[in-house]
Design a protein around this motif. Structure first.
Motif, short mmCIF file in Angstrom:
data_model
loop_
_atom_site.label_atom_id
_atom_site.label_comp_id
_atom_site.label_asym_id
_atom_site.label_seq_id
_atom_site.Cartn_x
_atom_site.Cartn_y
_atom_site.Cartn_z
N SER A 84 52.70 45.56 46.59
CA SER A 84 52.89 45.42 45.14
C SER A 84 54.10 44.57 44.82
O SER A 84 54.08 43.77 43.88
CB SER A 84 53.03 46.80 44.50
N VAL A 88 52.97 41.41 42.65
CA VAL A 88 53.38 41.48 41.25
C VAL A 88 54.84 41.09 41.08
O VAL A 88 55.19 40.31 40.20
CB VAL A 88 53.13 42.88 40.67
N GLY A 91 56.70 40.65 37.75
CA GLY A 91 55.63 40.57 36.76
C GLY A 91 55.05 39.18 36.63
O GLY A 91 55.76 38.17 36.75
N ILE A 92 53.73 39.11 36.44
CA ILE A 92 53.03 37.85 36.20
C ILE A 92 53.02 37.64 34.69
O ILE A 92 52.34 38.34 33.96
CB ILE A 92 51.61 37.91 36.78
N LEU A 131 53.72 43.96 32.19
CA LEU A 131 54.28 43.72 33.52
C LEU A 131 54.33 45.03 34.32
O LEU A 131 54.03 45.05 35.52
CB LEU A 131 55.66 43.10 33.41
N GLN A 134 50.87 45.97 35.45
CA GLN A 134 50.42 45.20 36.61
C GLN A 134 50.82 45.89 37.91
O GLN A 134 50.02 46.00 38.85
CB GLN A 134 51.02 43.79 36.57
N THR A 135 52.06 46.37 37.96
CA THR A 135 52.52 47.09 39.16
C THR A 135 51.71 48.36 39.38
O THR A 135 51.30 48.66 40.51
CB THR A 135 54.01 47.42 39.03
N MET A 138 48.27 47.46 40.71
CA MET A 138 48.28 47.07 42.12
C MET A 138 48.53 48.27 43.02
O MET A 138 47.92 48.40 44.09
CB MET A 138 49.35 46.00 42.35
N GLN A 370 47.00 37.94 44.41
CA GLN A 370 47.46 37.65 43.06
C GLN A 370 46.34 37.06 42.22
O GLN A 370 46.08 37.50 41.09
CB GLN A 370 48.63 36.65 43.09
N ILE A 374 44.85 40.61 40.49
CA ILE A 374 45.67 40.84 39.31
C ILE A 374 45.38 39.82 38.21
O ILE A 374 45.14 40.18 37.06
CB ILE A 374 47.16 40.84 39.67
N CYS A 379 44.59 40.41 34.36
CA CYS A 379 45.29 39.62 33.34
C CYS A 379 44.31 38.83 32.47
O CYS A 379 44.46 38.79 31.24
CB CYS A 379 46.28 38.67 34.01
N ALA A 410 52.78 33.55 38.06
CA ALA A 410 53.30 34.54 39.01
C ALA A 410 54.78 34.33 39.22
O ALA A 410 55.29 33.21 39.07
CB ALA A 410 52.55 34.42 40.34
#
Length: 489
Positions: A84, A88, A91-92, A131, A134-135, A138, A370, A374, A379, A410
């Motif tokens: 992760s 991530v 954050g992306i 953000l 996202q973590t 993942m 990624q 993600i 996203c 990313a």
């Protein structure tokens, strides 16, 4: 053909042909040692199941075991955090791309994105921004193999703090109602309803987690049919037609469990070995020592023994080959997860070259995860929901025009040697091998933001210095003076 094959072929051509084909296939099969059946391949499994059928019936157990590993196995937690952290990172981040002729309103549109996606307003539970989600996505994909993201539409009249009329809710796949098997003419498999083309058209979800206990489980469990347009089903796809995911620890779960047990046993072995014990042999009179005084033995204490008795200390067990065994075991886990061995914390003997080579392979996997997991599944799905919700309130709230698209950048990859790597990037740009904005995105920066900030810096009076040309030669007169000085020396 043997005489028996010819006889069978003459009496029954179909059966005879089947015998000939079977014998021919067997001979071909035996050309591959791995396909043969014998002592060397005993116990090998080779079922011809589809991608989803391979884990049918065991998906739930694998998921629960993986979660237990996250609670009790340090190496499992490390593998998840490294994955992760690299996929991530910080954050992306989103950025807007406006329609032609509306570029001057990009800042207004970006404010809407920041107010909704980059705050906890996007989260149904009001905890994380996009953000942070996202973590969490993942982490769950790694642990459970998959996660569901549900869109929750909101009425902004009742919640005026929301810029856009939707939020997202992360749900574990335990919410799928696996008791339903059909809905009309559609099949429902493990809670997912499939249409005639095999595409998921709906998800049957419990309104609360089946594992809830105590006061949080207040009502009877009921499931609701949710159209697929309102769900993002995020997982790693490894085979064509795969609709479900499996925990990433599955290939190394057995090894990881045995290694952890071995490590615990070695720790216990050393703990027992550190407890120095004394054994008192009986004397010539046959009497044994009661040991009452030894039960409170303290450092520096002198304990009297009966005549003829002797004391011998215990011999603590030795641990041989522990370090080498654990190193190889961690390498096995790292290979199974697609990570580098050094990412598990052992940096002994690592220099720039070896560190770079180890990162190259891992970075390839990270870029794939990624993009495929993600960015593409999560996203871009949120981007679609964002633009749909934007259109609903654009006029009523006087928002900026709906962006043409929402791009995702990313975070930059940590550099091993910034001076060398940035220099190499500059050389690539100057040689025409890549563009400046492409390289900026590779480093985790948004080219539009950089251009806008540089323009703002220039307007403030601090004109940004042009990038230095590292290949620029000195003026001719300076070169001549240097040459003359060298000749005099």
């Amino acid at each position: 053909m043997r005489w028996l094959d010819k006889a069978v072929l003459a009496i029954s051509p179909e059966r005879g042909l089947a015998r000939v084909k079977a014998r021919s296939a067997a001979h071909t099969l035996m050309n591959y040692d791995a396909a043969s059946k014998g002592r060397r391949t005993y116990g090998w499994k080779s079922p011809g199941t589809s991608a989803d059928s391979a884990a049918l019936g065991s998906r739930s157990r694998l998921r629960n075991l993986s979660r237990d590993f996250m609670r009790n196995r340090a190496l499992a937690v490390r593998g998840r955090d490294v994955t992760s952290g690299n996929v991530v990172g910080t954050g992306i981040r989103p950025s807007v791309r406006m329609e032609q002729g509306q570029e001057d309103r990009a800042s207004e549109a970006m404010e809407v994105v920041q107010d909704h996606l980059l705050t906890s307003a996007i989260d149904t539970y009001g905890v994380s921004d996009i953000l942070g989600l996202q973590t969490l996505v993942m982490n769950t994909v790694f642990t459970d193999g998959e996660i569901l993201v549900r869109r929750r539409m909101r009425n902004t009249l009742f919640d005026p703090n929301l810029k856009l009329p939707f939020q997202v809710q992360l749900m574990e796949v335990d919410h799928l109602d696996e008791s339903i098997t059909s809905n009309g003419n559609n099949d429902v498999i493990e809670g997912i309803e499939y249409g005639p083309t095999g595409k998921a058209v709906a998800y049957h979800l419990f309104d609360q987690h089946p594992g809830e206990v105590g006061w949080r489980r207040r009502r009877k469990m009921t499931s609701t049919r949710v159209p697929a347009e309102q769900i993002l089903h995020i997982r790693r796809i490894e085979r064509p037609g795969q609709m479900r995911g499996i925990p990433w620890l599955a290939p190394v779960m057995t090894t990881l469990g045995e290694i952890s047990d071995y490590q615990d046993s070695q720790i216990l072995k050393q703990k027992i070995g550190s407890l120095l014990a004394f054994f008192v042999k009986s004397g010539a009179d046959g009497k044994t020592y009661a040991g009452a005084q030894l039960s409170h033995l303290e450092p520096g204490a002198i304990v009297g023994l009966a005549e003829g008795q002797e004391v011998t200390p215990s011999e603590p067990p030795k641990v041989d080959g522990y370090q080498e065994f654990m190193n190889q075991a961690i390498r096995t886990i790292a290979v199974g997860l697609g990570l580098s061995y050094e990412s598990f914390g052992d940096l002994r003997g690592v220099n720039f070259s070896s560190g770079k080579m180890g990162r190259i392979e891992m970075d390839r996997f990270v870029e794939i995860w990624q993009r495929a997991i993600i960015i593409t599944q999560f996203c871009m799905g949120v981007s679609r929901w964002t633009r749909d919700g934007w259109r609903l309130v654009e006029a009523s709230k006087g928002l900026a025009p709906v962006p043409k698209s929402i791009d995702w950048t990313a975070p930059k990859r940590p550099m091993i040697d910034p001076a060398k790597e940035i220099g190499a990037a500059v050389d690539e740009i100057e040689a025409g091998l890549t563009s400046l904005q492409r390289k900026q995105r590779e480093l985790g920066y948004d080219p539009d933001v950089i251009a806008r900030e540089r323009e703002e810096d220039a307007n403030r009076g601090g004109t940004p210095a042009a990038p230095a040309n590292r290949n620029q030669r000195p003026p001719e007169d300076e070169t001549i003076e240097e040459d003359e000085e060298d000749e005099r020396q």
